[in-house]
Motif scaffolding. Sequence first.
Motif, PDB file in Angstrom:
ATOM      1  N   ARG A 254      32.647  45.603 -54.662  1.00 21.01           N
ATOM      2  CA  ARG A 254      32.313  46.958 -54.912  1.00 21.01           C
ATOM      3  C   ARG A 254      31.706  46.759 -56.295  1.00 21.01           C
ATOM      4  N   LEU A 255      32.341  46.074 -57.116  1.00 19.40           N
ATOM      5  CA  LEU A 255      31.892  46.185 -58.758  1.00 19.40           C
ATOM      6  C   LEU A 255      30.435  45.424 -58.524  1.00 19.40           C
ATOM      7  N   LEU A 256      30.293  44.539 -57.962  1.00 18.18           N
ATOM      8  CA  LEU A 256      28.854  43.753 -57.904  1.00 18.18           C
ATOM      9  C   LEU A 256      27.932  44.485 -57.264  1.00 18.18           C
ATOM     10  N   ILE A 257      28.317  45.364 -56.345  1.00 18.43           N
ATOM     11  CA  ILE A 257      27.171  46.366 -55.907  1.00 18.43           C
ATOM     12  C   ILE A 257      26.938  47.447 -57.080  1.00 18.43           C
ATOM     13  N   GLU A 258      27.662  47.877 -57.577  1.00 15.52           N
ATOM     14  CA  GLU A 258      27.777  48.986 -58.502  1.00 15.52           C
ATOM     15  C   GLU A 258      27.042  48.248 -59.682  1.00 15.52           C
ATOM     16  N   ALA A 259      26.841  46.984 -60.189  1.00 14.03           N
ATOM     17  CA  ALA A 259      26.023  46.289 -61.028  1.00 14.03           C
ATOM     18  C   ALA A 259      24.599  46.151 -60.483  1.00 14.03           C
ATOM     19  N   ASN A 260      24.406  46.177 -59.126  1.00 17.24           N
ATOM     20  CA  ASN A 260      23.169  45.973 -58.682  1.00 17.24           C
ATOM     21  C   ASN A 260      22.908  44.482 -58.582  1.00 17.24           C
ATOM     22  N   TYR A 261      24.060  43.746 -58.204  1.00 13.16           N
ATOM     23  CA  TYR A 261      24.102  42.340 -57.677  1.00 13.16           C
ATOM     24  C   TYR A 261      23.802  41.621 -59.230  1.00 13.16           C
ATOM     25  N   ASP A 262      23.956  42.032 -60.414  1.00 17.08           N
ATOM     26  CA  ASP A 262      23.893  41.376 -61.683  1.00 17.08           C
ATOM     27  C   ASP A 262      25.254  40.604 -62.024  1.00 17.08           C
ATOM     28  N   HIS A 268      31.701  41.946 -66.781  1.00  9.72           N
ATOM     29  CA  HIS A 268      32.058  42.689 -68.056  1.00  9.72           C
ATOM     30  C   HIS A 268      32.282  44.277 -67.541  1.00  9.72           C
ATOM     31  N   GLY A 269      32.683  44.350 -66.509  1.00  9.04           N
ATOM     32  CA  GLY A 269      32.889  45.669 -65.805  1.00  9.04           C
ATOM     33  C   GLY A 269      34.378  46.226 -65.986  1.00  9.04           C
ATOM     34  N   ILE A 270      34.474  47.346 -65.447  1.00  6.21           N
ATOM     35  CA  ILE A 270      35.815  47.903 -65.222  1.00  6.21           C
ATOM     36  C   ILE A 270      36.308  48.061 -63.915  1.00  6.21           C
ATOM     37  N   VAL A 271      37.245  47.644 -63.304  1.00  4.05           N
ATOM     38  CA  VAL A 271      37.798  47.990 -62.210  1.00  4.05           C
ATOM     39  C   VAL A 271      39.083  48.886 -62.086  1.00  4.05           C
ATOM     40  N   VAL A 272      39.230  50.028 -61.512  1.00  4.74           N
ATOM     41  CA  VAL A 272      40.163  50.930 -61.397  1.00  4.74           C
ATOM     42  C   VAL A 272      40.894  50.685 -60.104  1.00  4.74           C
ATOM     43  N   LEU A 273      42.306  50.314 -60.009  1.00  7.66           N
ATOM     44  CA  LEU A 273      42.818  50.198 -58.674  1.00  7.66           C
ATOM     45  C   LEU A 273      43.786  51.445 -58.640  1.00  7.66           C
ATOM     46  N   ASP A 274      43.234  52.498 -57.756  1.00  7.84           N
ATOM     47  CA  ASP A 274      43.999  53.618 -57.628  1.00  7.84           C
ATOM     48  C   ASP A 274      44.737  53.833 -56.657  1.00  7.84           C
TER      49      ASP A 274
END
Length: 567
Positions: A254-262, A268-274
């Motif tokens: 999901r983080l890869l999709i949010e970064a537009n596959y960059d 260098h992103g942030i993952v929140v595990l709720d």
Amino acid sequence: MSALARARAPKCASPSYVTRHRLGHSAYSTFLAVAPRRSQYFNSGFTSSYDPSQDTGRGPIFAKSTFGVPQFYPRDLKRRVDDYVVGQERAKKTICSVIFNHYQGLRRRQHHDVQDQRLREKLQRQKFAQDRDLPDRVSYGGDRVHPVEADQSRYSIEDEFPGHNESVRGTHLPTEDTLTTSSDNFYVSEDSAVPQHVKIDKSNLLLIGPTGVGKTYILETLSKKLNVPFTISDCNAFTQAGYIGQDVEACIERLLIEANYDVKATEHGIVVLDEFDKIARKETVNGRDVGGEGVQQALLKLVEGTKVTIHVKDHRSSRTSNNTTSNYNSPTPTPPPPSGKSDQYIIDTTNILFVFCGAFVGLDKTVLRRVAKPSIGFGSEIRSGRSSISGGKDFLPQEMYNHLPHQPVDFPLVGETEAFGFIPELIGRMHNVCALTPLSLDELYRILTEPRNSLVAQYTALFETYPSRLFFTRRALYAIAERAAKNETGARGLKMEMERVLAEPMFDAPTPYVLITEGCVHGTEKAGYWGKDGRMEVERRMRAEENKDGEAEETFEQLREAGQSGA
């Protein structure tokens, strides 16, 4: 010295002596650094190369690091959060500091990598220049002898093919790589020319607090300020690999999709595990805890840092236009469309910041049981005679476990050593633990009126679309906050009460003026409706309710600001 000797001395003086006295010592050293270099061997050519990264010896004041100042500070992030979140000062400071330190460490690491790369390139250029001048240093005093000719001279073999020696130069001699076996190359020597920098590891964050206190909302607000990929994943859907559900690597996808596959941006992103408390260890009948401890084991390497392979399937498959009808009772069923292409991405999670959020319902009772001391009479302690299942011996004294913050002091049974159902290996990877406090009555009232997207401002803007003018008395807002505090659902209870109170005015819309009083919240009276000329009546009703307990009379604009939060 005679006059003739003194007259001839300047002509015989060396150029370095004249230059040193004309330019001074410091200027002379700078001149030597920037001046064209000439080899001491006379057979070599004249070189005029200059390395701009070479230290010119200008003193410590000119040796400052080129690493710039931070783009933001924790107080800048907190100032953005204060516009949307009320209270939780300690939590906001902790979250902003953790995010700031994380990205400062990344910027520092990238800066050092660039410097080390430049230094390696510089050393490589210097080595190349030394290797280039090596033949001149060997044969500058005599005639140059070809190494192949020198080797063949021992056998007195003439060069029958001119140019052959130059083409096979160095190929007949055994190299150092061929002499050394592969077993001797296991040790990698340290490069003393490249400085060894201090590595700053990341610090993950765990947020603990009851529902509706703003754990996720604070992070969502910060994500709009930061220009990094940000995603929130629910831990309820995570299962062990091989079972129905999502693997823990789904949050990285999901983080890869949010970064537009960059890939670089994803790393260098942030993952929140709720809902992190939902993957606690559970006692099952069949012994398969696929959504509890198995998920915790899978999160260990992912949180600490590992390389994850993500397979993204391209769903843009080719579809034929003549296969649109149903194949019911058809002798030749329609074949399925070809599957899309699957792309593979390798993500390194070492620099990804993980933030865990959970309510941990009942944790306060666990902590209270841990710190409580059973006693009777005049402070005497009662020691239970419980023994362990495995050995039949009594447990160690409680003081022996004080150095373990992630385990309870009292161990009633073997197998209950986990902290609230979590293994110590996972708790040890959460370096910052921050607890959010329940919202007080005053904070609930401020949430209604103060934030930029306050509930009063939202419903006021909604009524303006009818069109209608919505007003609240101060007593009505306090009554809504009191009812929400009794529900123990945090800020979510405020929206629940607002929907309940405004259900009838929404149905009766449009009316030019709508007033919500304290009686409307408690259900003792209905909302007040007035036409276009009812502004003075609305003002009188609001003033009358505010002066029930002898409060000072306020103007209509002050009451309007209190009721509409500046809308």
